[in-house]
Design a protein around this motif. Structure first.
Motif, PDB file in Angstrom:
ATOM      1  N   ARG A   1     -49.947 -14.031 -57.207  1.00  0.00           N
ATOM      2  CA  ARG A   1     -50.925 -13.191 -56.529  1.00  0.00           C
ATOM      3  C   ARG A   1     -50.274 -12.751 -55.234  1.00  0.00           C
ATOM      4  O   ARG A   1     -49.096 -12.435 -55.241  1.00  0.00           O
ATOM      5  CB  ARG A   1     -52.248 -13.954 -56.307  1.00  0.00           C
ATOM      6  CG  ARG A   1     -52.965 -14.322 -57.597  1.00  0.00           C
ATOM      7  CD  ARG A   1     -53.528 -13.093 -58.338  1.00  0.00           C
ATOM      8  NE  ARG A   1     -54.272 -13.449 -59.563  1.00  0.00           N
ATOM      9  CZ  ARG A   1     -53.781 -13.396 -60.789  1.00  0.00           C
ATOM     10  NH1 ARG A   1     -52.532 -13.027 -60.980  1.00  0.00           N
ATOM     11  NH2 ARG A   1     -54.526 -13.707 -61.833  1.00  0.00           N
TER      12      ARG A   1
ATOM     13  N   GLY B   1     -54.348 -11.908 -67.219  1.00  0.00           N
ATOM     14  CA  GLY B   1     -55.307 -12.698 -67.984  1.00  0.00           C
ATOM     15  C   GLY B   1     -55.602 -14.063 -67.380  1.00  0.00           C
ATOM     16  O   GLY B   1     -56.343 -14.861 -67.946  1.00  0.00           O
TER      17      GLY B   1
ATOM     18  N   ASP C   1     -70.082 -13.112 -62.177  1.00  0.00           N
ATOM     19  CA  ASP C   1     -68.753 -12.741 -61.685  1.00  0.00           C
ATOM     20  C   ASP C   1     -68.568 -13.004 -60.194  1.00  0.00           C
ATOM     21  O   ASP C   1     -68.555 -12.082 -59.366  1.00  0.00           O
ATOM     22  CB  ASP C   1     -68.419 -11.273 -62.022  1.00  0.00           C
ATOM     23  CG  ASP C   1     -67.891 -11.142 -63.448  1.00  0.00           C
ATOM     24  OD1 ASP C   1     -68.023 -12.116 -64.221  1.00  0.00           O
ATOM     25  OD2 ASP C   1     -67.341 -10.084 -63.780  1.00  0.00           O
TER      26      ASP C   1
ATOM     27  N   GLY D   1     -61.086  -8.948 -69.530  1.00  0.00           N
ATOM     28  CA  GLY D   1     -59.638  -8.865 -69.399  1.00  0.00           C
ATOM     29  C   GLY D   1     -58.978 -10.228 -69.287  1.00  0.00           C
ATOM     30  O   GLY D   1     -57.759 -10.361 -69.403  1.00  0.00           O
ATOM     31  N   ARG D   2     -59.802 -11.231 -69.039  1.00  0.00           N
ATOM     32  CA  ARG D   2     -59.225 -12.583 -68.924  1.00  0.00           C
ATOM     33  C   ARG D   2     -60.235 -13.651 -69.324  1.00  0.00           C
ATOM     34  O   ARG D   2     -60.050 -14.825 -69.019  1.00  0.00           O
ATOM     35  CB  ARG D   2     -58.748 -12.839 -67.505  1.00  0.00           C
ATOM     36  CG  ARG D   2     -59.798 -12.566 -66.442  1.00  0.00           C
ATOM     37  CD  ARG D   2     -59.301 -13.022 -65.111  1.00  0.00           C
ATOM     38  NE  ARG D   2     -60.113 -12.486 -64.032  1.00  0.00           N
ATOM     39  CZ  ARG D   2     -59.996 -12.870 -62.780  1.00  0.00           C
ATOM     40  NH1 ARG D   2     -59.122 -13.803 -62.461  1.00  0.00           N
ATOM     41  NH2 ARG D   2     -60.744 -12.349 -61.846  1.00  0.00           N
TER      42      ARG D   2
ATOM     43  N   LEU E   1     -63.297  -0.892 -69.303  1.00  0.00           N
ATOM     44  CA  LEU E   1     -62.814  -2.173 -68.776  1.00  0.00           C
ATOM     45  C   LEU E   1     -62.937  -3.162 -69.932  1.00  0.00           C
ATOM     46  O   LEU E   1     -62.470  -2.858 -71.013  1.00  0.00           O
ATOM     47  CB  LEU E   1     -63.669  -2.607 -67.573  1.00  0.00           C
ATOM     48  CG  LEU E   1     -63.811  -1.568 -66.438  1.00  0.00           C
ATOM     49  CD1 LEU E   1     -65.013  -1.868 -65.567  1.00  0.00           C
ATOM     50  CD2 LEU E   1     -62.536  -1.563 -65.603  1.00  0.00           C
TER      51      LEU E   1
ATOM     52  N   ARG F   1     -55.652  -4.542 -69.278  1.00  0.00           N
ATOM     53  CA  ARG F   1     -54.942  -3.483 -68.555  1.00  0.00           C
ATOM     54  C   ARG F   1     -53.648  -4.061 -67.968  1.00  0.00           C
ATOM     55  O   ARG F   1     -52.867  -4.645 -68.693  1.00  0.00           O
ATOM     56  CB  ARG F   1     -55.847  -2.868 -67.487  1.00  0.00           C
ATOM     57  CG  ARG F   1     -57.063  -2.175 -68.147  1.00  0.00           C
ATOM     58  CD  ARG F   1     -58.060  -1.669 -67.145  1.00  0.00           C
ATOM     59  NE  ARG F   1     -58.715  -2.754 -66.437  1.00  0.00           N
ATOM     60  CZ  ARG F   1     -59.368  -2.608 -65.304  1.00  0.00           C
ATOM     61  NH1 ARG F   1     -59.439  -1.437 -64.711  1.00  0.00           N
ATOM     62  NH2 ARG F   1     -59.963  -3.646 -64.749  1.00  0.00           N
TER      63      ARG F   1
HETATM   64  P1  AMP Z   1     -63.530  -8.447 -61.595  1.00  0.00           P
HETATM   65  O1  AMP Z   1     -63.275  -7.699 -60.330  1.00  0.00           O
HETATM   66  O2  AMP Z   1     -62.995  -9.857 -61.603  1.00  0.00           O
HETATM   67  O3  AMP Z   1     -64.958  -8.386 -62.041  1.00  0.00           O
HETATM   68  O4  AMP Z   1     -62.658  -7.705 -62.702  1.00  0.00           O
HETATM   69  C1  AMP Z   1     -62.778  -6.343 -63.034  1.00  0.00           C
HETATM   70  C2  AMP Z   1     -62.050  -6.078 -64.347  1.00  0.00           C
HETATM   71  O5  AMP Z   1     -60.690  -6.431 -64.246  1.00  0.00           O
HETATM   72  C3  AMP Z   1     -62.607  -6.855 -65.521  1.00  0.00           C
HETATM   73  O6  AMP Z   1     -62.499  -6.044 -66.657  1.00  0.00           O
HETATM   74  C4  AMP Z   1     -61.681  -8.058 -65.586  1.00  0.00           C
HETATM   75  O7  AMP Z   1     -61.639  -8.621 -66.865  1.00  0.00           O
HETATM   76  C5  AMP Z   1     -60.350  -7.459 -65.188  1.00  0.00           C
HETATM   77  N1  AMP Z   1     -59.446  -8.436 -64.567  1.00  0.00           N
HETATM   78  C6  AMP Z   1     -59.532  -8.988 -63.326  1.00  0.00           C
HETATM   79  N2  AMP Z   1     -58.524  -9.820 -63.097  1.00  0.00           N
HETATM   80  C7  AMP Z   1     -57.757  -9.829 -64.206  1.00  0.00           C
HETATM   81  C8  AMP Z   1     -56.550 -10.477 -64.589  1.00  0.00           C
HETATM   82  N3  AMP Z   1     -55.912 -11.326 -63.777  1.00  0.00           N
HETATM   83  N4  AMP Z   1     -56.054 -10.236 -65.817  1.00  0.00           N
HETATM   84  C9  AMP Z   1     -56.664  -9.374 -66.652  1.00  0.00           C
HETATM   85  N5  AMP Z   1     -57.780  -8.716 -66.356  1.00  0.00           N
HETATM   86  C10 AMP Z   1     -58.335  -8.934 -65.151  1.00  0.00           C
END
Ligand code: AMP
Ligand code: MG
Length: 466
Positions: free
Chosen positions: A156, A117, A248, A83-84, A80, A113
């Protein structure tokens, strides 16, 4: 002063990446205490905004995203990473040591992925407020520096608008950073990360002592969440800080009507992260984390460190129960008394926060309007227990008020603030920051928010997309 130490780690662990500025960015709020702390008190708002939005640099800053991995909903999820979220630098502060500023919603990174972002305003306001609320409750958490709203549309379930949360923590390192190095067989990176973590955040500790301390902090965090009725919602190992703070904020929620099996994340169909399972998930995550150290620490020692979790959790829970119920002394029967109460609150769907705050009142225990035979019988047992304390009722009440908040971030409150900010009104946000920073205090004019959530505002769907 900036010192970007994470960058000194092997290259594979991070990537340099420029933020993608959000269109129509507006600085909605800045936590001025935090701004002073990191030494940005003197720069104008416009410059702070331009920096957070990736349009301007500050000398010595950085722009990095980190690579991590993790177990999501009990399953190995592979690589992972941020990602943003982009880290803009680590500030060495006068009183709080190292504080890293990371902007969530800053645009795509090599670890995005399929994601865009971005973060939406709705989830950003929720994260901002909850970070403040948890700090007000005395629970370790990532903190916040600023909230920025943009006009840029984000797709979304419906079309929403982009926002940024500038969040702050001593380090972004998660269990998942260690899992990454272990699973992708990168011993050099693993050792460097271990050494770095130990030197910066657990100085004086051996590796074993560091793991023991991470276990203790995780157990204490789980006990704290249970105490205030906080449900995290996405307790994946990539969302677990090695410093044991809450990290988070996604589809989180506080218990309103007491439901011990409450699941706040609508995508969690099996209820893996239900409220009453959180302490077990904490130890499950720790097991994944500790397993990464198999080559460095004898397995018997890792087992005994993991076992210590149960001891730490129990001790901290018992300590919190005493504070919550207003006991200065410890009795063997206290945990049973508390668990019996939880069962009654659950059976009768009584508002969790409201109940304990009322239990603190001196006139409430004998209040004949308290309904339900089970609850009456429990209150009688509670009074008998209080007699053993020999503390006067006013002192008990004063102490309990400090340990039972009047205000928590109810979903409908967050929703009211989100709608206000979306309309361009910031007053509601300011009001709630003030209240949630001091949730145990009285806040004239806000009393109605301390009562049980009105039926019409209960259980409305919190979208999990963020
Ligand atoms: P989270 O559930 O928010 O903790 O995200 C899980 C993974 O998905 C992490 O690696 C985040 O950086 C990635 N992620 C969640 N939302 C986005 C998004 N909109 N764009 C890019 N990466 C995301
Ligand atoms: Mg995450």
């Amino acid at each position: 002063m900036l010192e970007n130490s994470f960058q000194t780690l092997p290259e594979w662990l991070h990537a340099e990446v420029d933020p993608t500025p959000v269109a129509g960015a507006r600085l909605i709020h800045v936590q001025s205490g935090m701004r002073q702390e990191i030494g940005l008190g003197m720069i104008p708002d416009a410059e702070l905004l331009a920096w957070l939005n990736g349009e301007k640099r500050i000398p010595g800053d950085q722009r990095i995203a980190t690579r991590y991995a993790g177990h999501q909903f009990g399953v190995w999820a592979g690589q992972l990473g941020d990602g943003r979220a982009i880290s803009l630098g680590e500030f060495l502060t006068p009183t709080r040591g190292r504080l890293e500023v990371q902007v969530k919603g800053a645009g795509p990174t090599p670890f995005s992925r399929r994601g865009d972002g971005r973060a939406v305003l709705r989830s950003s306001v929720r994260e901002y407020l909850c970070s403040i609320a948890m700090k007000g409750l005395g629970i370790p958490t990532s903190e916040v520096l600023a909230l920025v709203a943009g006009t840029e549309p984000v797709e979304r379930e419906t079309t929403e608008t982009a926002a940024l949360v500038a969040r702050v923590f001593p380090t972004n390192i998660r269990f998942g950073h260690f899992e990454l190095c272990r699973h992708f067989n990168r011993p050099g990176e693993f050792d460097a990360l271990t050494q770095y973590t130990r030197e910066l955040f657990f100085p004086e500790c051996t590796i074993e002592e560091m793991l023991r301390e991470i276990t203790r902090r995780t157990a204490h965090l789980m006990a704290a969440w249970q105490d205030v009725g906080f449900c995290h919602g996405v307790m994946n190992t990539d969302n677990f800080s090695i410093l044991g703070f809450t990290l988070d904020y996604g589809p989180f929620g506080f218990l309103e009507d007491t439901r011990l099996d409450h699941v706040c994340n609508h995508s969690d169909h099996e209820g893996r992260y239900a409220f009453h399972r959180q302490p077990d998930v904490g130890v499950w995550n720790l097991e994944r984390f500790l397993a990464c150290f198999r080559d460095l620490v004898p397995v018997e020692q890792l087992t005994s460190i993991l076992d210590a979790y149960f001891f730490d959790f129990k001790a901290e829970t018992e300590r919190r129960i005493r504070l919550k119920l207003g006991f200065e002394t410890a009795r063997d029967t206290d945990s049973g008394l508390f668990l019996d109460l939880l069962r009654i609150l659950h059976d009768q769907r009584i508002d969790y926060t409201w109940f304990f705050r009322n239990l603190a009142r001196t006139d409430w225990i004998i209040n004949p309007s308290v309904r339900g035979e089970a609850l009456q019988a429990w209150l009688k047992r509670y009074q008998e227990r209080l007699v053993l304390e020999g503390r006067n009722d006013a002192d008990r009440s004063r102490a309990m008020i400090q340990n039972n908040p009047k205000y928590i971030l109810r979903n409908y409150i967050a929703q009211e603030v989100i709608e206000a900010v979306s309309r361009g009104s910031e007053r509601e946000l300011l009001d709630w920051i003030r209240v949630l920073e001091r949730p145990h205090d009285e806040h004239p004019g806000f009393e109605r928010y301390a009562g049980p959530t009105p039926d019409s505002l209960k259980d409305f769907e919190i979208s999990c997309s963020s």
